[in-house]
Design an enzyme around this catalytic site. Structure first.
Site, PDB file in Angstrom:
ATOM      1  N   GLY A 189       0.825  -1.209   0.000  1.00 17.36           N
ATOM      2  CA  GLY A 189       0.000   0.000   0.000  1.00 17.36           C
ATOM      3  C   GLY A 189       0.854   1.251   0.000  1.00 17.36           C
ATOM      4  O   GLY A 189       2.034   1.214  -0.359  1.00 17.36           O
ATOM      5  N   ALA A 190       0.244   2.395   0.403  1.00 17.62           N
ATOM      6  CA  ALA A 190       0.904   3.710   0.319  1.00 17.62           C
ATOM      7  C   ALA A 190       1.448   3.881  -1.097  1.00 17.62           C
ATOM      8  O   ALA A 190       2.629   4.180  -1.317  1.00 17.62           O
ATOM      9  CB  ALA A 190       2.012   3.847   1.367  1.00 17.62           C
ATOM     10  N   HIS A 230       2.458   4.759  -4.893  1.00 18.07           N
ATOM     11  CA  HIS A 230       2.941   5.910  -5.650  1.00 18.07           C
ATOM     12  C   HIS A 230       3.080   5.489  -7.116  1.00 18.07           C
ATOM     13  O   HIS A 230       2.743   4.338  -7.474  1.00 18.07           O
ATOM     14  CB  HIS A 230       4.271   6.427  -5.072  1.00 18.07           C
ATOM     15  CG  HIS A 230       5.300   5.354  -4.870  1.00 18.07           C
ATOM     16  ND1 HIS A 230       5.835   4.636  -5.910  1.00 18.07           N
ATOM     17  CD2 HIS A 230       5.866   4.860  -3.740  1.00 18.07           C
ATOM     18  CE1 HIS A 230       6.708   3.765  -5.436  1.00 18.07           C
ATOM     19  NE2 HIS A 230       6.740   3.867  -4.122  1.00 18.07           N
ATOM     20  N   GLY A 271       5.472   4.568  -8.828  1.00 22.85           N
ATOM     21  CA  GLY A 271       6.281   3.358  -9.057  1.00 22.85           C
ATOM     22  C   GLY A 271       5.404   2.111  -9.011  1.00 22.85           C
ATOM     23  O   GLY A 271       5.454   1.252  -9.901  1.00 22.85           O
ATOM     24  N   HIS A 272       4.550   2.028  -7.976  1.00 28.86           N
ATOM     25  CA  HIS A 272       3.632   0.879  -7.887  1.00 28.86           C
ATOM     26  C   HIS A 272       2.696   0.850  -9.098  1.00 28.86           C
ATOM     27  O   HIS A 272       2.395  -0.203  -9.647  1.00 28.86           O
ATOM     28  CB  HIS A 272       2.742   0.983  -6.643  1.00 28.86           C
ATOM     29  CG  HIS A 272       3.486   0.916  -5.345  1.00 28.86           C
ATOM     30  ND1 HIS A 272       3.612   1.999  -4.511  1.00 28.86           N
ATOM     31  CD2 HIS A 272       4.111  -0.120  -4.736  1.00 28.86           C
ATOM     32  CE1 HIS A 272       4.290   1.639  -3.440  1.00 28.86           C
ATOM     33  NE2 HIS A 272       4.618   0.371  -3.548  1.00 28.86           N
ATOM     34  N   GLN A 316       8.235  -8.741   7.847  1.00 28.38           N
ATOM     35  CA  GLN A 316       9.439  -8.198   7.212  1.00 28.38           C
ATOM     36  C   GLN A 316       9.962  -6.932   7.904  1.00 28.38           C
ATOM     37  O   GLN A 316      10.860  -6.273   7.408  1.00 28.38           O
ATOM     38  CB  GLN A 316       9.223  -7.972   5.720  1.00 28.38           C
ATOM     39  CG  GLN A 316       8.258  -6.871   5.338  1.00 28.38           C
ATOM     40  CD  GLN A 316       7.972  -6.888   3.837  1.00 28.38           C
ATOM     41  OE1 GLN A 316       7.246  -7.731   3.339  1.00 28.38           O
ATOM     42  NE2 GLN A 316       8.542  -5.940   3.100  1.00 28.38           N
ATOM     43  N   GLY A 361       9.527  -3.894  -8.332  1.00 28.89           N
ATOM     44  CA  GLY A 361      10.299  -2.727  -8.765  1.00 28.89           C
ATOM     45  C   GLY A 361      11.799  -2.960  -8.607  1.00 28.89           C
ATOM     46  O   GLY A 361      12.245  -3.549  -7.617  1.00 28.89           O
ATOM     47  N   VAL A 405      11.148   4.401 -10.750  1.00 23.63           N
ATOM     48  CA  VAL A 405      10.483   5.657 -11.137  1.00 23.63           C
ATOM     49  C   VAL A 405      11.007   6.745 -10.199  1.00 23.63           C
ATOM     50  O   VAL A 405      11.105   6.535  -8.981  1.00 23.63           O
ATOM     51  CB  VAL A 405       8.943   5.528 -11.031  1.00 23.63           C
ATOM     52  CG1 VAL A 405       8.266   6.842 -11.404  1.00 23.63           C
ATOM     53  CG2 VAL A 405       8.440   4.393 -11.921  1.00 23.63           C
ATOM     54  N   SER A 410       9.458   6.284  -3.196  1.00 20.41           N
ATOM     55  CA  SER A 410       9.390   5.313  -2.107  1.00 20.41           C
ATOM     56  C   SER A 410       8.243   5.738  -1.197  1.00 20.41           C
ATOM     57  O   SER A 410       8.023   6.941  -0.987  1.00 20.41           O
ATOM     58  CB  SER A 410      10.695   5.335  -1.308  1.00 20.41           C
ATOM     59  OG  SER A 410      10.506   4.740  -0.038  1.00 20.41           O
TER      60      SER A 410
HETATM   61  O1  PAF Z   1       8.154  -4.555  -2.075  1.00 18.60           O
HETATM   62  C1  PAF Z   1       7.227  -4.583  -1.260  1.00 18.60           C
HETATM   63  O2  PAF Z   1       6.383  -3.681  -1.186  1.00 18.60           O
HETATM   64  C2  PAF Z   1       7.134  -5.750  -0.286  1.00 18.60           C
HETATM   65  O3  PAF Z   1       8.384  -6.162   0.140  1.00 18.60           O
HETATM   66  C3  PAF Z   1       6.315  -6.930  -0.858  1.00 18.60           C
HETATM   67  C4  PAF Z   1       7.002  -7.531  -2.083  1.00 18.60           C
HETATM   68  C5  PAF Z   1       4.924  -6.473  -1.225  1.00 18.60           C
HETATM   69  C6  PAF Z   1       6.212  -8.044   0.198  1.00 18.60           C
HETATM   70  O4  PAF Z   1       5.564  -7.596   1.346  1.00 18.60           O
END
Ligand code: PAF
Length: 283
Positions: A31-32, A34, A36-37, A61, A147, A176, A185
């Protein structure tokens, strides 16, 4: 866009999509979102008949003193962005659903997962690989989109796909950047306006390397010296790494003739930012 909040709903939705369409692309995110996503979603839309995305801030993570609680969450805005990008189904599970009590199974990413970000964020790539493996099992995509900014994540996931024989093609999309070079980011939102200006030092260090590479410099020590010199201009910047490594193994290389990943990570105030430059092999 269909919204699935449980693993079983998403499983069923993806099965129907796979039956109705030829190919399914997956864009995993926290989420959040931008631009790039959204470039990942656009690529997925162009290369597949149907697209699934996920939004899950994966607790596994984040380290104990990292920004899991503070990580930006803006579900409604993200939902609309993904819908506008043409995503067909969005998976937004709860942590309880993804990790039911008694969960004991993880993906061990070995030595590879303890290099670069894995060195300063112990357990980070184990968390990433475990959640991505689960998403692959739930969605069963033909292609999955990541990315290039997270270059070490790309190396770890490529290796996982190879080692565990996941029948999925990883598609890695270019970084991006803002108009002034800052890599997009979700964590850029943490920066104050002063820090935002200072954050340009990452792309400047990479640009210094890029110039040397254009002049046909191939010695890693010379490239590293150029990065050190750039970072020395701001005494408040804390450098985590400024590395010249093999993009697959993430191990240092002495010479970039055969291609290399130039990767940097620094703290700007309390925000840790990463960026990189991929050098293709010389012909
Ligand atoms: O790149 C990310 O946003 C995260 O590491 C991912 C791949 C969604 C795993 O939680």
């Amino acid at each position: 866009m269909l919204l699935c909040k449980t693993v079983s709903e998403m499983h069923d939705a993806c099965r129907s999509l796979r039956n109705a369409e030829h190919t399914l692309g997956l864009v995993p995110t926290m989420g959040a979102l931008h631009a790039g996503h959204l470039s990942l979603a656009t690529a997925a839309r162009a290369q597949n008949d149907a697209v699934a995305a996920s939004i899950f801030v994966n607790p596994m993570q984040f380290g104990p003193h990292e920004d899991y609680e503070a990580y930006p969450r803006d579900f409604d805005e993200d939902y609309h962005k993904l819908e506008s990008a043409g995503v067909h189904v969005l998976f937004a599970p709860s942590a309880e659903d993804m990790f039911p009590p008694g969960n004991t199974t993880y993906v061990d990413t070995g030595d590879l997962g303890s290099r670069l970000d894995g060195a300063s964020r112990p357990g980070h790539f184990r968390g990433v690989a475990t959640i991505v493996a689960r998403l692959f099992h739930i969605v069963r995509p033909d292609r999955a989109y990541f990315g290039q900014k997270d270059a070490a994540q790309v190396a770890v996931l490529r290796r996982m796909v190879r080692d565990l024989n996941f029948p999925v093609q990883l598609v890695v999309c270019p970084i991006v950047r803002e108009h002034d070079g800052l890599a997009l980011s979700s964590r850029n939102r943490y920066l104050t306006s002063v820090e935002r200006r200072r954050a340009l030092i990452l792309s400047q260090a990479l640009a210094a390397v890029g110039q040397l590479v254009e002049q046909r410099e191939t010695r890693a020590e010379v490239l590293q010296a150029a990065m050190r010199q750039t970072f020395a201009a701001d005494r408040e910047v804390r450098v985590d790494y400024a590395a010249v490594v093999d993009p697959e193994t993430l191990l240092p290389v002495e010479d970039i003739f055969g291609g290399a990943l130039i990767a940097v990570a620094t703290w700007i105030g309390s925000t840790r930012l990463i960026d990189n430059l991929l050098i293709t092999p010389r012909s």
